[in-house]
Scaffold this motif. Structure first.
Motif, PDB file in Angstrom:
ATOM      1  N   GLU A   1       0.839  -1.199   0.000  1.00  0.00           N
ATOM      2  CA  GLU A   1       0.000   0.000   0.000  1.00  0.00           C
ATOM      3  C   GLU A   1       0.874   1.249   0.000  1.00  0.00           C
ATOM      4  O   GLU A   1       1.800   1.385   0.809  1.00  0.00           O
TER       5      GLU A   1
ATOM      6  N   TYR B   1      -3.078  12.121   6.154  1.00  0.00           N
ATOM      7  CA  TYR B   1      -3.025  11.032   7.133  1.00  0.00           C
ATOM      8  C   TYR B   1      -2.269  11.469   8.384  1.00  0.00           C
ATOM      9  O   TYR B   1      -2.741  11.288   9.508  1.00  0.00           O
TER      10      TYR B   1
ATOM     11  N   ALA C   1      -3.155  12.583  12.842  1.00  0.00           N
ATOM     12  CA  ALA C   1      -2.447  12.259  14.086  1.00  0.00           C
ATOM     13  C   ALA C   1      -2.041  13.526  14.835  1.00  0.00           C
ATOM     14  O   ALA C   1      -2.171  13.602  16.063  1.00  0.00           O
TER      15      ALA C   1
ATOM     16  N   LYS D   1       2.707   3.102   3.022  1.00  0.00           N
ATOM     17  CA  LYS D   1       1.746   3.296   4.111  1.00  0.00           C
ATOM     18  C   LYS D   1       2.280   2.742   5.425  1.00  0.00           C
ATOM     19  O   LYS D   1       2.059   3.323   6.487  1.00  0.00           O
ATOM     20  N   GLU D   2       2.989   1.625   5.370  1.00  0.00           N
ATOM     21  CA  GLU D   2       3.526   1.008   6.585  1.00  0.00           C
ATOM     22  C   GLU D   2       4.450   1.975   7.339  1.00  0.00           C
ATOM     23  O   GLU D   2       4.385   2.083   8.555  1.00  0.00           O
ATOM     24  N   SER D   3       5.305   2.691   6.616  1.00  0.00           N
ATOM     25  CA  SER D   3       6.199   3.652   7.275  1.00  0.00           C
ATOM     26  C   SER D   3       5.410   4.850   7.796  1.00  0.00           C
ATOM     27  O   SER D   3       5.753   5.420   8.831  1.00  0.00           O
TER      28      SER D   3
ATOM     29  N   ASP E   1       2.364   4.599   8.915  1.00  0.00           N
ATOM     30  CA  ASP E   1       1.698   4.105  10.127  1.00  0.00           C
ATOM     31  C   ASP E   1       2.598   4.282  11.345  1.00  0.00           C
ATOM     32  O   ASP E   1       2.137   4.665  12.422  1.00  0.00           O
ATOM     33  N   THR E   2       3.880   4.009  11.171  1.00  0.00           N
ATOM     34  CA  THR E   2       4.848   4.193  12.256  1.00  0.00           C
ATOM     35  C   THR E   2       4.899   5.656  12.673  1.00  0.00           C
ATOM     36  O   THR E   2       4.891   5.970  13.864  1.00  0.00           O
ATOM     37  N   CYS E   3       4.937   6.551  11.705  1.00  0.00           N
ATOM     38  CA  CYS E   3       4.958   7.985  11.998  1.00  0.00           C
ATOM     39  C   CYS E   3       3.654   8.427  12.656  1.00  0.00           C
ATOM     40  O   CYS E   3       3.660   9.272  13.558  1.00  0.00           O
ATOM     41  N   PHE E   4       2.540   7.853  12.216  1.00  0.00           N
ATOM     42  CA  PHE E   4       1.236   8.184  12.781  1.00  0.00           C
ATOM     43  C   PHE E   4       1.226   7.888  14.282  1.00  0.00           C
ATOM     44  O   PHE E   4       0.848   8.724  15.103  1.00  0.00           O
ATOM     45  N   VAL E   5       1.677   6.693  14.647  1.00  0.00           N
ATOM     46  CA  VAL E   5       1.708   6.295  16.062  1.00  0.00           C
ATOM     47  C   VAL E   5       2.694   7.174  16.831  1.00  0.00           C
ATOM     48  O   VAL E   5       2.406   7.617  17.951  1.00  0.00           O
TER      49      VAL E   5
END
Length: 125
Positions: free
Chosen positions: A34, A44, A48, A82-84, A86-90
């Motif tokens: 993704e 996105y 956050a 998207k996976e990277s 997601d890490t930044c989002f958290v």
């Protein structure tokens, strides 16, 4: 007579060599993972930042700085995995709340530090 078919590759080559013609769906198909466009990645990550800033009033100014111009040197590529993101989002959700309001310089770099640390991974052909 002038044959346009001979020159078609010369016309298509610049268009195909850049990623500007692709959507995030097309990039995801090529990446087999993704992928989000830089604009989608900003939206996105803005979610956050907004959530984090709403939980802490002293983060309001850093959030405004980042939403206004903070991505300029961070999200410079057309697409990101998207996976990277997601890490930044958290990581952005877990940014601690400072006890006092930050100076303008500190505020400007507060969220940028987190984004530079988590390093959103660009997708490149």
């Amino acid at each position: 007579m002038f044959d346009l078919r001979r020159f078609l590759p010369l016309v298509l080559l610049p268009m195909l060599s850049s990623c500007l013609w692709m959507s995030s769906d097309t990039a995801s198909l090529f990446a087999r993972d993704e992928v989000l466009s830089a604009e989608e990645a900003r939206g996105y990550l803005n979610t956050a930042i907004t959530i984090n800033a709403n939980n802490c009033t002293t983060l309001y100014k850093p959030a405004l700085f980042l939403l206004d111009a903070g991505y300029d040197r961070i999200l410079t590529r057309p697409f990101y995995y998207k996976e990277s993101l997601d890490t930044c989002f958290v990581a952005l959700l877990l940014v601690p709340c400072p006890a006092a309001e930050l100076s303008d310089t500190d505020a400007m770099n507060y969220y940028r530090f987190v984004l530079n640390t988590c390093k959103p991974r660009p997708y490149e052909l």
